[in-house]
Scaffold this motif. Structure first.
Motif, PDB file in Angstrom:
ATOM      1  N   ALA A  62      42.035  85.809 -25.976  1.00  0.00           N
ATOM      2  CA  ALA A  62      40.616  84.917 -26.518  1.00  0.00           C
ATOM      3  C   ALA A  62      39.304  84.974 -25.602  1.00  0.00           C
ATOM      4  O   ALA A  62      39.799  84.984 -24.235  1.00  0.00           O
ATOM      5  N   LEU A  66      35.849  81.016 -26.432  1.00  0.00           N
ATOM      6  CA  LEU A  66      36.824  80.154 -27.000  1.00  0.00           C
ATOM      7  C   LEU A  66      37.799  79.299 -26.175  1.00  0.00           C
ATOM      8  O   LEU A  66      37.836  78.055 -26.226  1.00  0.00           O
ATOM      9  N   ARG A  69      36.305  76.361 -24.374  1.00  0.00           N
ATOM     10  CA  ARG A  69      35.953  75.212 -26.420  1.00  0.00           C
ATOM     11  C   ARG A  69      37.247  74.284 -26.054  1.00  0.00           C
ATOM     12  O   ARG A  69      37.321  72.993 -25.431  1.00  0.00           O
ATOM     13  N   TYR A  70      38.826  75.157 -25.654  1.00  0.00           N
ATOM     14  CA  TYR A  70      39.289  74.398 -26.302  1.00  0.00           C
ATOM     15  C   TYR A  70      40.204  73.900 -24.352  1.00  0.00           C
ATOM     16  O   TYR A  70      40.945  72.735 -25.264  1.00  0.00           O
ATOM     17  N   ARG A 122      42.589  74.860 -33.931  1.00  0.00           N
ATOM     18  CA  ARG A 122      41.277  75.746 -34.260  1.00  0.00           C
ATOM     19  C   ARG A 122      41.089  76.804 -33.293  1.00  0.00           C
ATOM     20  O   ARG A 122      40.940  78.090 -33.506  1.00  0.00           O
ATOM     21  N   TYR A 123      41.666  76.885 -31.973  1.00  0.00           N
ATOM     22  CA  TYR A 123      42.100  78.008 -31.007  1.00  0.00           C
ATOM     23  C   TYR A 123      42.784  79.244 -31.178  1.00  0.00           C
ATOM     24  O   TYR A 123      42.402  79.843 -31.694  1.00  0.00           O
ATOM     25  N   ARG A 125      43.539  79.061 -34.980  1.00  0.00           N
ATOM     26  CA  ARG A 125      42.895  79.763 -36.091  1.00  0.00           C
ATOM     27  C   ARG A 125      41.242  81.162 -36.011  1.00  0.00           C
ATOM     28  O   ARG A 125      41.233  81.958 -36.183  1.00  0.00           O
ATOM     29  N   ASP A 126      40.544  80.998 -34.857  1.00  0.00           N
ATOM     30  CA  ASP A 126      39.754  81.599 -33.800  1.00  0.00           C
ATOM     31  C   ASP A 126      40.361  82.937 -33.043  1.00  0.00           C
ATOM     32  O   ASP A 126      39.000  83.207 -32.645  1.00  0.00           O
ATOM     33  N   VAL A 127      41.426  82.922 -32.658  1.00  0.00           N
ATOM     34  CA  VAL A 127      41.896  84.389 -31.765  1.00  0.00           C
ATOM     35  C   VAL A 127      41.770  85.000 -32.762  1.00  0.00           C
ATOM     36  O   VAL A 127      42.264  85.527 -34.099  1.00  0.00           O
ATOM     37  N   ASP A 128      42.214  86.632 -31.900  1.00  0.00           N
ATOM     38  CA  ASP A 128      42.166  87.679 -32.914  1.00  0.00           C
ATOM     39  C   ASP A 128      43.739  87.780 -33.227  1.00  0.00           C
ATOM     40  O   ASP A 128      44.306  86.804 -32.973  1.00  0.00           O
ATOM     41  N   GLN A 132      47.470  85.680 -31.996  1.00  0.00           N
ATOM     42  CA  GLN A 132      47.861  84.980 -32.897  1.00  0.00           C
ATOM     43  C   GLN A 132      49.405  84.768 -32.891  1.00  0.00           C
ATOM     44  O   GLN A 132      49.427  84.146 -33.177  1.00  0.00           O
TER      45      GLN A 132
END
Length: 193
Positions: A62, A66, A69-70, A122-123, A125-128, A132
C-alpha cells in the motif's frame, strides 16, 4: 517517531501496562474490566511492536499515504473504543439506570468498533489487487480459525466440560479474529515475498 514505529508502540504498551497496574491502587473500587482493558491494550500494542520489528518493512504494498490514513483511523477508533469501554463499565457499575438507558450505555463501545471495521474495509478497498489478495487470505484464515475454536468451545460447553460465561465468549470473538488475522497476515505476506 513514525506513527507505526515499534519504539512508539512499545512505549504505548509500557504506558498501558503501567496504567493497568497502577490505576487500581490509585482508584479503589475501579472495575476489574478497566484494568483488563488497559492490560489488553498493553498486550496488543506489545504484539504490534513485535510484529513491526519482525515483519519486512514495509509489510504491504500500500502507498505510504494510505497506510498513514489507516493507522490514524485505527488509532483514533481504538482509543475511542477504550474510552467508551471504560465509561460504559463505570456507568453500569456505579449508576442506577433504567433498562433502555442501561442498554444504550452498554452499547457505547459499538460505534468505535464500527469505525474500526470501516477503516479496515476502506483500506482493503483502496490497496492494489495483490495486497487485496493478501488481506482476503489473512481475514479468511483468521475468521475460519476463530469460528473453529468458537464452535469447539460450544461443543465442550454443551457437553458440560467447560463453563464459559456467554457474555465473555461473545465479547472476545472480534478481538480474537483481529489477533488471528494479524498473525495470518504475517504468514501470508512471507509466502508472497
Amino acid at each position: 517517531m513514525k506513527p507505526t514505529s515499534p519504539r512508539l508502540l512499545a512505549l504505548m504498551a509500557a504506558a498501558s501496562l503501567g496504567l493497568g497496574l497502577l490505576l487500581p491502587r490509585l482508584i479503589p473500587g475501579l472495575p476489574d474490566a478497566v484494568t483488563g482493558v488497559l492490560l489488553g491494550a498493553a498486550f496488543g500494542l506489545g504484539l504490534a511492536a513485535l510484529m513491526y520489528w519482525r515483519l519486512p518493512s514495509p509489510c504491504d504494498t500500500a502507498p505510504a499515504a494510505l497506510r498513514r490514513r489507516y493507522t490514524r483511523e485505527i488509532a483514533v477508533s481504538m482509543s475511542a473504543y477504550a474510552v467508551a469501554v471504560i465509561v460504559s463499565l463505570l456507568l453500569l457499575k456505579r449508576a442506577d439506570l433504567d433498562t433502555p438507558v442501561r442498554a444504550l450505555v452498554a452499547l457505547l463501545p459499538v460505534p468505535p468498533i464500527a469505525l474500526v471495521l470501516r477503516a479496515m474495509v476502506r483500506y482493503i478497498r483502496d490497496v492494489d489487487e495483490m495486497q487485496q489478495r493478501i488481506e482476503l487470505e489473512a481475514v479468511s484464515i483468521g475468521t475460519a480459525l476463530v469460528c473453529m475454536v468458537y464452535m469447539a468451545g460450544g461443543f465442550l460447553q454443551a457437553a458440560k466440560v467447560i463453563d464459559v460465561p456467554s457474555a465473555s465468549a461473545m465479547i472476545w470473538v472480534f478481538p480474537f479474529i483481529c489477533a488471528t488475522y494479524g498473525v495470518a497476515k504475517a504468514v501470508v505476506i512471507r509466502r508472497y515475498q
